[in-house]
Design a protein around this motif. Structure first.
Motif, mmCIF file in Angstrom:
data_model
loop_
_atom_site.group_PDB
_atom_site.id
_atom_site.type_symbol
_atom_site.label_atom_id
_atom_site.label_comp_id
_atom_site.label_asym_id
_atom_site.label_seq_id
_atom_site.Cartn_x
_atom_site.Cartn_y
_atom_site.Cartn_z
ATOM 1 N N LEU A 1 -8.996 4.954 -7.206
ATOM 2 C CA LEU A 1 -8.551 4.498 -5.894
ATOM 3 C C LEU A 1 -8.522 2.980 -5.754
ATOM 4 N N CYS A 2 -9.124 2.268 -6.681
ATOM 5 C CA CYS A 2 -9.118 0.808 -6.554
ATOM 6 C C CYS A 2 -8.529 0.138 -7.786
ATOM 7 N N ARG A 3 -7.857 0.903 -8.624
ATOM 8 C CA ARG A 3 -7.249 0.321 -9.813
ATOM 9 C C ARG A 3 -5.974 -0.398 -9.443
ATOM 10 N N GLY A 4 -5.715 -1.502 -10.120
ATOM 11 C CA GLY A 4 -4.527 -2.306 -9.841
ATOM 12 C C GLY A 4 -3.270 -1.622 -10.340
ATOM 13 N N ARG A 5 -2.148 -2.164 -9.925
ATOM 14 C CA ARG A 5 -0.858 -1.632 -10.360
ATOM 15 C C ARG A 5 0.026 -2.768 -10.835
ATOM 16 N N GLU A 6 0.777 -2.524 -11.873
ATOM 17 C CA GLU A 6 1.744 -3.491 -12.351
ATOM 18 C C GLU A 6 3.067 -3.245 -11.638
ATOM 19 N N ILE A 7 3.714 -4.305 -11.222
ATOM 20 C CA ILE A 7 4.987 -4.181 -10.529
ATOM 21 C C ILE A 7 6.107 -4.636 -11.457
ATOM 22 N N GLU A 8 7.045 -3.778 -11.683
ATOM 23 C CA GLU A 8 8.176 -4.097 -12.546
ATOM 24 C C GLU A 8 9.469 -3.894 -11.777
ATOM 25 N N LYS A 9 10.497 -4.646 -12.181
ATOM 26 C CA LYS A 9 11.808 -4.473 -11.569
ATOM 27 C C LYS A 9 12.766 -3.875 -12.586
ATOM 28 N N GLY A 10 13.409 -2.793 -12.174
ATOM 29 C CA GLY A 10 14.356 -2.126 -13.045
ATOM 30 C C GLY A 10 15.712 -2.801 -13.001
ATOM 31 N N GLU A 11 16.681 -2.213 -13.704
ATOM 32 C CA GLU A 11 18.021 -2.783 -13.772
ATOM 33 C C GLU A 11 18.689 -2.842 -12.414
ATOM 34 N N GLN B 1 -15.242 -4.328 -6.402
ATOM 35 C CA GLN B 1 -15.173 -3.411 -5.259
ATOM 36 C C GLN B 1 -16.554 -2.863 -4.926
ATOM 37 N N ILE B 2 -17.342 -2.570 -5.931
ATOM 38 C CA ILE B 2 -18.718 -2.111 -5.701
ATOM 39 C C ILE B 2 -19.504 -3.169 -4.944
ATOM 40 N N ARG B 3 -19.303 -4.434 -5.282
ATOM 41 C CA ARG B 3 -19.993 -5.511 -4.570
ATOM 42 C C ARG B 3 -19.569 -5.558 -3.103
ATOM 43 N N ARG B 4 -18.291 -5.310 -2.840
ATOM 44 C CA ARG B 4 -17.822 -5.280 -1.453
ATOM 45 C C ARG B 4 -18.453 -4.107 -0.700
ATOM 46 N N VAL C 1 -13.438 12.030 5.768
ATOM 47 C CA VAL C 1 -14.308 11.293 6.692
ATOM 48 C C VAL C 1 -13.906 9.818 6.729
ATOM 49 N N ASN C 2 -13.885 9.245 7.931
ATOM 50 C CA ASN C 2 -13.667 7.809 8.095
ATOM 51 C C ASN C 2 -14.472 7.312 9.295
ATOM 52 N N GLU C 3 -14.394 6.003 9.551
ATOM 53 C CA GLU C 3 -15.200 5.427 10.633
ATOM 54 C C GLU C 3 -14.844 6.017 11.995
ATOM 55 N N LYS C 4 -13.580 6.266 12.231
ATOM 56 C CA LYS C 4 -13.162 6.782 13.531
ATOM 57 C C LYS C 4 -13.693 8.192 13.786
ATOM 58 N N ARG C 5 -13.853 8.960 12.720
ATOM 59 C CA ARG C 5 -14.319 10.332 12.869
ATOM 60 C C ARG C 5 -15.838 10.456 12.890
ATOM 61 N N LEU C 6 -16.521 9.379 12.531
ATOM 62 C CA LEU C 6 -17.982 9.448 12.419
ATOM 63 C C LEU C 6 -18.673 9.835 13.721
ATOM 64 N N PRO C 7 -18.289 9.311 14.894
ATOM 65 C CA PRO C 7 -18.972 9.713 16.128
ATOM 66 C C PRO C 7 -18.947 11.221 16.374
ATOM 67 N N GLN C 8 -17.799 11.882 16.143
ATOM 68 C CA GLN C 8 -17.744 13.328 16.369
ATOM 69 C C GLN C 8 -18.525 14.084 15.298
ATOM 70 N N ILE C 9 -18.636 13.493 14.121
ATOM 71 C CA ILE C 9 -19.465 14.088 13.062
ATOM 72 C C ILE C 9 -20.936 14.041 13.472
ATOM 73 N N GLY D 1 -11.969 5.173 2.107
ATOM 74 C CA GLY D 1 -12.219 4.016 2.969
ATOM 75 C C GLY D 1 -13.039 2.943 2.298
ATOM 76 N N PHE D 2 -14.027 3.338 1.493
ATOM 77 C CA PHE D 2 -14.852 2.369 0.800
ATOM 78 C C PHE D 2 -14.144 1.790 -0.434
ATOM 79 N N MET D 3 -13.439 2.632 -1.181
ATOM 80 C CA MET D 3 -12.829 2.163 -2.417
ATOM 81 C C MET D 3 -11.612 1.286 -2.174
ATOM 82 N N ARG D 4 -11.071 1.306 -0.947
ATOM 83 C CA ARG D 4 -9.893 0.499 -0.637
ATOM 84 C C ARG D 4 -10.179 -0.561 0.412
ATOM 85 N N MET D 5 -11.438 -0.796 0.756
ATOM 86 C CA MET D 5 -11.781 -1.744 1.817
ATOM 87 C C MET D 5 -11.535 -3.187 1.368
#
Length: 211
Positions: free
Chosen positions: A13-23, A48-51, A186-194, A207-211
């Motif tokens: 979920l936090c691995r980078g992506r290479e961007i290429e342009k085709g023909e 990401q773990i540090r974040r 699960v996300n922050e918005k849903r936590l209160p009802q949880i 949510g954590f791996m992409r923060m």
């Protein structure tokens, strides 16, 4: 709010992506495949773990089920040092031998493993995942100190599998004598009802791996 959350890792979920342009001039995105010590993806993951650690979640579960035992152990050593430096709790997933070698006394293991081998004697905090109310009592009798209950909401991690919902979570919490953490969508918005169901908190991956 993050103090009620357990972070669950997933390197994809936090691995980078290479961007290429085709023909035709269109951009195409391709995942960088390597996830090995010293690679950009490995370094990005540790950043990401540090974040995540800086957000102060309740704990971090080092999931990473698709890694070999040796690669997982290598990663676990490095993540352990990050967690130790920040006073953060690290939970090793499914690998009691690695947890013991690391000197980590917190582990999360599947119910199938808990049934077959039992709770390791040296572990201080053992968790497991349950998927029915009937499993609650069994898990606690087998030595579980906390439970992950899910999946509560529909999630991309289990596409096509409907969420069991908050009423299921409430029933699990009513049955349990140990802390219950909701997992799945699960996300922050849903936590209160949880929390209103009696759960101790939630487990969040994307949510954590992409923060």
């Amino acid at each position: 709010m993050y103090g009620k959350m357990i972070a669950v890792t997933n390197h994809s979920l936090c691995r980078g992506r290479e961007i290429e342009k085709g023909e035709n001039g269109r951009e195409s995105r391709t995942e960088i495949p390597a996830f090995m010590p010293g690679t950009d993806t490995w370094i990005r993951y540790l950043a990401q773990i540090r974040r995540i650690v800086s957000a102060r979640p309740r704990a971090i579960v080092l999931r990473e089920k698709d890694l070999s035992s040796e690669l997982y152990k290598c990663l676990a050593y490095q993540v352990r040092e990050i967690c130790r430096g920040a006073g953060q709790e690290l939970i090793v997933n499914t690998a009691p031998d690695i947890a013991h070698e690391l000197g980590t006394v917190r582990i999360h293991i599947p119910m199938s493993v808990l049934r077959s081998t039992g709770r390791p004697s040296w572990v201080e905090w053992t968790g497991t995942s349950i998927h029915s109310v009937e499993e609650v009592k069994e898990a606690i009798e087998l030595g579980a100190d906390y439970l992950f209950a899910g999946n509560i909401y529909e999630t991309d991690c289990k596409k096509g599998l409907p969420g069991r919902g908050l009423e299921f979570l409430r029933q699990v919490c009513n049955e349990s004598t140990v802390p219950v953490y909701a997992i799945g969508g699960v996300n922050e918005k849903r936590l209160p009802q949880i929390l209103e169901t009696g759960a101790a908190g939630g487990c969040m991956m994307s949510g954590f791996m992409r923060m």
